[in-house]
Scaffold this motif. Structure first.
Motif, PDB file in Angstrom:
ATOM      1  N   GLY A  13       0.801  -1.214   0.000  1.00 29.73           N
ATOM      2  CA  GLY A  13       0.000   0.000   0.000  1.00 29.73           C
ATOM      3  C   GLY A  13       0.832   1.261   0.000  1.00 29.73           C
ATOM      4  O   GLY A  13       0.361   2.343  -0.323  1.00 29.73           O
ATOM      5  N   LYS A  14       2.120   1.137   0.370  1.00 25.16           N
ATOM      6  CA  LYS A  14       2.989   2.300   0.433  1.00 25.16           C
ATOM      7  C   LYS A  14       4.385   1.907  -0.040  1.00 25.16           C
ATOM      8  O   LYS A  14       4.737   0.722  -0.074  1.00 25.16           O
ATOM      9  N   GLY A  15       5.185   2.888  -0.406  1.00 26.03           N
ATOM     10  CA  GLY A  15       6.536   2.611  -0.849  1.00 26.03           C
ATOM     11  C   GLY A  15       7.463   2.314   0.317  1.00 26.03           C
ATOM     12  O   GLY A  15       7.157   2.611   1.471  1.00 26.03           O
ATOM     13  N   GLY A  72       0.911   1.818  -3.706  1.00 22.12           N
ATOM     14  CA  GLY A  72      -0.235   2.705  -3.663  1.00 22.12           C
ATOM     15  C   GLY A  72      -1.309   2.333  -4.672  1.00 22.12           C
ATOM     16  O   GLY A  72      -1.284   1.271  -5.293  1.00 22.12           O
ATOM     17  N   ILE A  73      -2.260   3.222  -4.814  1.00 20.83           N
ATOM     18  CA  ILE A  73      -3.397   3.005  -5.710  1.00 20.83           C
ATOM     19  C   ILE A  73      -3.316   4.006  -6.859  1.00 20.83           C
ATOM     20  O   ILE A  73      -3.444   5.208  -6.672  1.00 20.83           O
ATOM     21  N   VAL A  76      -2.742  -0.481   7.281  1.00 19.08           N
ATOM     22  CA  VAL A  76      -3.917   0.228   6.773  1.00 19.08           C
ATOM     23  C   VAL A  76      -3.835   0.385   5.258  1.00 19.08           C
ATOM     24  O   VAL A  76      -4.814   0.149   4.530  1.00 19.08           O
ATOM     25  N   ASP A  77      -2.659   0.753   4.754  1.00 13.55           N
ATOM     26  CA  ASP A  77      -2.485   0.913   3.313  1.00 13.55           C
ATOM     27  C   ASP A  77      -2.586  -0.427   2.585  1.00 13.55           C
ATOM     28  O   ASP A  77      -3.096  -0.504   1.466  1.00 13.55           O
ATOM     29  N   LYS A 116      -5.711  -4.489  -0.746  1.00 12.09           N
ATOM     30  CA  LYS A 116      -6.471  -5.741  -0.784  1.00 12.09           C
ATOM     31  C   LYS A 116      -7.893  -5.494  -1.280  1.00 12.09           C
ATOM     32  O   LYS A 116      -8.420  -6.225  -2.129  1.00 12.09           O
ATOM     33  N   ILE A 117      -8.529  -4.462  -0.748  1.00  6.82           N
ATOM     34  CA  ILE A 117      -9.906  -4.147  -1.146  1.00  6.82           C
ATOM     35  C   ILE A 117      -9.960  -3.827  -2.637  1.00  6.82           C
ATOM     36  O   ILE A 117     -10.850  -4.299  -3.360  1.00  6.82           O
ATOM     37  N   LEU A 118      -9.003  -3.031  -3.108  1.00  2.44           N
ATOM     38  CA  LEU A 118      -8.956  -2.690  -4.529  1.00  2.44           C
ATOM     39  C   LEU A 118      -8.757  -3.945  -5.384  1.00  2.44           C
ATOM     40  O   LEU A 118      -9.424  -4.119  -6.407  1.00  2.44           O
TER      41      LEU A 118
END
Length: 263
Positions: A10-12, A121-122, A148-149, A154-156
């Motif tokens: 979710g993050k770098g 990221g998204i 959290v990220d 996962k949701i995406l």
């Protein structure tokens, strides 16, 4: 039959590129035709980790329609095939990520495993690797923001029809660990398939532009990465008695995980 994995976060800065390179190296050492691809076209690092930053053709040129896929494939350690992205912003601007599906379609005809390093990221560039892989593996660091990220990723992934196989807890330490393995599994709803400890040899190996599993095969991180790779490849991991210092670390780490699961 080819199996495609996307390594995502979710993050770098979670260490997904390092994991992609090392997992691919180990799986290739089993005699499996293995390709690793750097789909993080804007912040590409795979080429730097493997000393391929000056190669003439990269995924950028392929996605820009300037070269065939075959010209962007390079030999890596243990026989792993590497498809790096370029490090220039001009190449990134010219690349069209929509052609990534076509690139994958050609590569899967030549390999047993394809491991894709996805953008963090998204973003539009990041959606394609999540959607086209057979399995997505999330890389999480032991901090709440990372978890959290990862949940957003996962949701995406599920929204676009992808499937998350599990998560790897990377850079695990005994001190200042805000979340346990149990908590990660509870929040993300997936199993933690591997726990890679913080290991200074990761940076040392990067300085030599060599995967840690090659440069320091008996280090704590190498052993844990090798276990994950064996699991992915369906192989039995040969347990090796660790050095005294590593043994103490892993023992303490295991005890802390057990305590976290009991809470």
């Amino acid at each position: 039959m080819v199996t495609t994995y996307t390594i995502a976060s979710g993050k770098g800065g979670t260490g997904k590129t390092t994991l992609t390179v090392n997992l691919g190296t180990i799986i290739a050492s089993y005699g499996k035709e293995t390709y690793i691809m750097d789909a993080d076209m804007g912040m590409a690092n795979m080429a730097i980790l493997l000393g391929l930053e000056n190669v003439p053709v990269t995924l950028h040129e392929v996605l820009a329609g300037k070269a065939p896929v075959s010209e962007a494939v390079y030999d890596g350690p243990s026989g792993v095939k590497v498809v790096p992205s370029g490090i220039s912003l001009k190449g990134f601007q010219d690349a069209d990520p929509e052609h990534l599906r076509d690139v994958m379609s050609e590569i899967v005809n030549h390999c047993d495993f394809l491991i894709i390093d996805a953008p963090a990221g998204i973003s539009r560039d990041g959606v394609i690797p999540l959607a086209i892989a057979d399995e997505v593996i999330l890389v999480v660091n032991p901090e709440l923001s990372s978890m959290v990220d990862a949940l957003k990723t996962k949701i995406l992934t599920e929204l676009i029809g992808g499937h998350v196989m599990g998560a790897i807890l990377n850079r695990a330490t005994l001190e200042n660990t805000e979340v346990s393995v149990h908590k990660i599994e509870e929040v993300l709803g997936v199993k933690v398939i591997g726990l890679v400890p913080e290991d200074p040899n990761v940076r040392r190996a990067a300085a030599y532009k060599t995967p840690i599993v090659i440069k320091y095969p008996d280090s704590p991180a190498s052993r844990e990465i090798s276990k994950i790779a064996a699991k992915i490849a369906g192989k039995e991991y040969p347990e090796i008695k660790p050095e005294v210092s590593g043994d103490k670390f892993i023992d303490r780490l295991a005890k802390s995980i057990v305590k976290g699961r009991k809470k």
